[in-house]
Design a protein around this motif. Structure first.
Motif, PDB file in Angstrom:
ATOM      1  N   GLY A 104     -19.135  17.889 -12.842  1.00  0.00           N
ATOM      2  CA  GLY A 104     -18.109  16.768 -13.246  1.00  0.00           C
ATOM      3  C   GLY A 104     -16.981  16.664 -12.059  1.00  0.00           C
ATOM      4  N   PHE A 105     -16.984  17.667 -11.084  1.00  0.00           N
ATOM      5  CA  PHE A 105     -16.045  17.417 -10.184  1.00  0.00           C
ATOM      6  C   PHE A 105     -16.491  16.467  -8.965  1.00  0.00           C
ATOM      7  N   GLY A 106     -15.549  15.614  -8.674  1.00  0.00           N
ATOM      8  CA  GLY A 106     -15.823  14.804  -7.511  1.00  0.00           C
ATOM      9  C   GLY A 106     -15.152  13.340  -7.461  1.00  0.00           C
ATOM     10  N   THR A 107     -14.748  12.901  -6.363  1.00  0.00           N
ATOM     11  CA  THR A 107     -13.821  11.678  -5.891  1.00  0.00           C
ATOM     12  C   THR A 107     -14.278  11.108  -4.807  1.00  0.00           C
ATOM     13  N   THR A 108     -14.138   9.795  -4.758  1.00  0.00           N
ATOM     14  CA  THR A 108     -14.472   9.188  -3.596  1.00  0.00           C
ATOM     15  C   THR A 108     -13.239   8.454  -3.073  1.00  0.00           C
ATOM     16  N   PRO A 109     -12.571   8.835  -2.139  1.00  0.00           N
ATOM     17  CA  PRO A 109     -11.052   8.148  -1.774  1.00  0.00           C
ATOM     18  C   PRO A 109     -11.138   6.804  -1.028  1.00  0.00           C
ATOM     19  N   TRP A 110     -10.585   5.766  -1.391  1.00  0.00           N
ATOM     20  CA  TRP A 110     -10.466   4.413  -0.952  1.00  0.00           C
ATOM     21  C   TRP A 110      -9.401   4.181  -0.066  1.00  0.00           C
ATOM     22  N   TYR A 111      -9.530   3.236   0.926  1.00  0.00           N
ATOM     23  CA  TYR A 111      -8.199   2.753   1.993  1.00  0.00           C
ATOM     24  C   TYR A 111      -8.127   1.254   1.773  1.00  0.00           C
ATOM     25  N   GLY A 112      -6.920   0.889   1.697  1.00  0.00           N
ATOM     26  CA  GLY A 112      -6.723  -0.518   1.727  1.00  0.00           C
ATOM     27  C   GLY A 112      -5.529  -1.215   2.306  1.00  0.00           C
ATOM     28  N   MET A 113      -5.539  -2.569   2.472  1.00  0.00           N
ATOM     29  CA  MET A 113      -4.319  -3.039   2.912  1.00  0.00           C
ATOM     30  C   MET A 113      -3.618  -3.579   1.852  1.00  0.00           C
ATOM     31  N   PHE A 114      -2.175  -3.665   1.928  1.00  0.00           N
ATOM     32  CA  PHE A 114      -1.029  -4.448   1.314  1.00  0.00           C
ATOM     33  C   PHE A 114      -0.024  -5.126   1.850  1.00  0.00           C
ATOM     34  N   VAL A 115       0.496  -5.814   1.271  1.00  0.00           N
ATOM     35  CA  VAL A 115       1.547  -6.678   1.805  1.00  0.00           C
ATOM     36  C   VAL A 115       2.949  -6.594   0.590  1.00  0.00           C
ATOM     37  N   PRO A 116       4.101  -6.729   1.098  1.00  0.00           N
ATOM     38  CA  PRO A 116       5.094  -6.689   0.322  1.00  0.00           C
ATOM     39  C   PRO A 116       4.775  -7.981  -0.727  1.00  0.00           C
ATOM     40  N   ALA A 117       5.516  -7.703  -2.005  1.00  0.00           N
ATOM     41  CA  ALA A 117       5.316  -8.996  -2.834  1.00  0.00           C
ATOM     42  C   ALA A 117       6.284 -10.126  -2.229  1.00  0.00           C
ATOM     43  N   GLY A 118       5.676 -11.225  -2.825  1.00  0.00           N
ATOM     44  CA  GLY A 118       6.186 -12.335  -2.244  1.00  0.00           C
ATOM     45  C   GLY A 118       5.570 -12.851  -1.018  1.00  0.00           C
ATOM     46  N   THR A 119       4.716 -12.032  -0.280  1.00  0.00           N
ATOM     47  CA  THR A 119       4.067 -12.615   0.854  1.00  0.00           C
ATOM     48  C   THR A 119       2.993 -13.843   0.327  1.00  0.00           C
ATOM     49  N   PRO A 120       3.134 -15.012   1.443  1.00  0.00           N
ATOM     50  CA  PRO A 120       2.427 -16.025   0.812  1.00  0.00           C
ATOM     51  C   PRO A 120       0.961 -16.029   0.731  1.00  0.00           C
ATOM     52  N   LYS A 121       0.364 -16.669  -0.166  1.00  0.00           N
ATOM     53  CA  LYS A 121      -1.043 -16.321  -0.677  1.00  0.00           C
ATOM     54  C   LYS A 121      -1.915 -16.869   0.602  1.00  0.00           C
ATOM     55  N   SER A 122      -1.560 -17.787   1.271  1.00  0.00           N
ATOM     56  CA  SER A 122      -2.375 -18.227   2.279  1.00  0.00           C
ATOM     57  C   SER A 122      -2.605 -17.189   3.510  1.00  0.00           C
ATOM     58  N   ILE A 123      -1.474 -16.228   3.607  1.00  0.00           N
ATOM     59  CA  ILE A 123      -1.722 -15.253   4.651  1.00  0.00           C
ATOM     60  C   ILE A 123      -2.405 -14.157   3.901  1.00  0.00           C
ATOM     61  N   ILE A 124      -2.394 -13.847   2.647  1.00  0.00           N
ATOM     62  CA  ILE A 124      -2.987 -12.728   2.162  1.00  0.00           C
ATOM     63  C   ILE A 124      -4.659 -13.149   2.277  1.00  0.00           C
ATOM     64  N   GLN A 125      -4.913 -14.576   1.798  1.00  0.00           N
ATOM     65  CA  GLN A 125      -6.274 -15.106   2.092  1.00  0.00           C
ATOM     66  C   GLN A 125      -6.825 -14.686   3.539  1.00  0.00           C
ATOM     67  N   GLN A 126      -5.970 -15.213   4.412  1.00  0.00           N
ATOM     68  CA  GLN A 126      -6.301 -15.127   5.658  1.00  0.00           C
ATOM     69  C   GLN A 126      -6.816 -13.799   6.102  1.00  0.00           C
ATOM     70  N   LEU A 127      -6.025 -12.851   6.084  1.00  0.00           N
ATOM     71  CA  LEU A 127      -6.176 -11.501   6.140  1.00  0.00           C
ATOM     72  C   LEU A 127      -7.356 -10.696   5.499  1.00  0.00           C
ATOM     73  N   ASN A 128      -7.395 -11.330   4.255  1.00  0.00           N
ATOM     74  CA  ASN A 128      -8.708 -10.539   3.566  1.00  0.00           C
ATOM     75  C   ASN A 128      -9.812 -11.238   4.252  1.00  0.00           C
ATOM     76  N   ALA A 129     -10.120 -12.677   4.745  1.00  0.00           N
ATOM     77  CA  ALA A 129     -11.356 -13.217   5.391  1.00  0.00           C
ATOM     78  C   ALA A 129     -11.243 -12.459   6.772  1.00  0.00           C
ATOM     79  N   GLU A 130     -10.342 -12.092   7.468  1.00  0.00           N
ATOM     80  CA  GLU A 130     -10.238 -11.446   8.913  1.00  0.00           C
ATOM     81  C   GLU A 130     -10.870 -10.048   8.504  1.00  0.00           C
ATOM     82  N   ILE A 131     -10.378  -9.353   7.657  1.00  0.00           N
ATOM     83  CA  ILE A 131     -10.863  -8.156   7.248  1.00  0.00           C
ATOM     84  C   ILE A 131     -12.372  -7.966   6.976  1.00  0.00           C
TER      85      ILE A 131
END
Length: 322
Positions: A244-271
């Motif tokens: 029952g022991f085990g975990t798979t750590p993940w890593y991700g990118m966040f931006v401060p709340a209020g960041t324009p959605k267009s920038i978030i979508q652009q960064l996601n596509a580039e990632i």
């Protein structure tokens, strides 16, 4: 004369419009990526791969800014308070966002309200490693030895509240053993003392430990992830011994709340584009990581699901930092 003036006026207006479009083009200046963990660990290694690819793809410099402290809380607070204009990003481990809220009385940030998820980046292999002179050769032998010698085995971590620390606490609880926790200021310092014999064992990410493993300076007792990792196909998971022991750590990118959605979508596509490139895949594999892509919406769902899951794990493990 009036015709000439109209032409000049038109040209000036066109130039002004072009300049405005150029100013609105993202990114139009260097971008800072806050990494709330010390250099040398998994998050730092992943962030540097992504920063280089984004710099190449977008033609602007993406600068990695390590801000360690308080298990990731220090840098995360800095990122939460940054201007939401797309020029301050954060790449972090799951521990800072979904584990710390259960470990600390106050983290100084709200993982849901203060941030918007951009996308996941990678998962990393984590291992329980030991100094070569340590008598135990696997997890079963470690458990037997720890039960014979309670509070005699020292386990190093990247610091109080880090994922390394919590996984060690989880193992102690699950296996019924009492290891002495020794916190360091970062993964590199912990590995250095493990190699030197100041501590006997440690939980480490593969990015911070794989070169030492390959050089024979430390040995693997077990893999933390639910499944065996490609970088160490012959190394069994801890869960193969401690059910029952085990975990798979993940890593991700966040931006401060209020960041324009267009920038978030652009960064996601580039990632997504970066994670599909052969050199990024190879560089991540070289440090024991695998690409892990998601949409902003999928990532937000993962965060929401992981918060209560880790709250239960922390409670069951009895782990605290404050």
């Amino acid at each position: 004369m009036s015709t000439v003036l109209r032409v000049l006026t038109g040209l000036l207006a066109l130039a002004a419009m072009q300049n405005a479009i150029a100013d609105d083009k993202y990114p139009s200046k260097p971008v800072t990526i806050i990494v709330p963990q010390a250099a040398g660990g998994a998050n730092d290694a992943i962030a540097r791969v992504i920063a280089q690819k984004l710099s190449e793809q977008l033609g602007q410099t993406f600068i990695v800014d390590n801000r360690p402290g308080a298990g990731g809380n220090v840098g995360t607070v800095v990122a939460a308070k940054a201007k939401p204009d797309g020029y301050t990003l954060m790449i972090t481990a799951d521990s800072s966002m979904v584990i710390n809220p259960s470990l600390y009385k106050s983290t100084g940030f709200d993982p849901v309200k203060d941030f918007q998820p951009v996308g996941t980046l990678a998962t990393a292999g984590y291992v329980l490693v030991a100094n070569p002179a340590f008598p135990a050769k696997n997890v079963a032998e470690l458990i037997a030895l720890a039960k014979q010698q309670p509070k005699k085995i020292y386990i190093g971590s990247a610091g109080n509240g880090t994922l390394n620390h919590l996984i060690g606490e989880m193992l102690g609880k699950a296996a019924g053993i009492d290891l002495v926790h020794v916190p360091y200021k970062g993964a590199s310092a912990a590995v250095t003392d493990l190699v030197g014999g100041q501590v006997q064992v440690s939980v480490q990410s593969l990015p911070s430990s794989i070169s030492f493993i390959k050089a024979g300076k430390i040995k693997v007792l077990g893999v933390v992830n639910e499944k065996r990792v490609p970088a160490l196909p012959d190394s069994p998971t801890i869960g193969e011994t401690v059910k029952g022991f085990g975990t798979t750590p993940w890593y991700g990118m966040f931006v401060p709340a209020g960041t324009p959605k267009s920038i978030i979508q652009q960064l996601n596509a580039e990632i997504a584009k970066a994670l599909e490139s052969k050199d990024a895949i190879e560089r991540l594999a070289g440090v024991g990581c695998e690409p892990f892509k998601s949409s902003p919406e999928q990532f937000a769902s993962l965060v929401r699901d992981d918060l209560p899951r880790w709250a239960k794990i922390v409670k069951d493990a009895g782990a605290t930092v404050d």
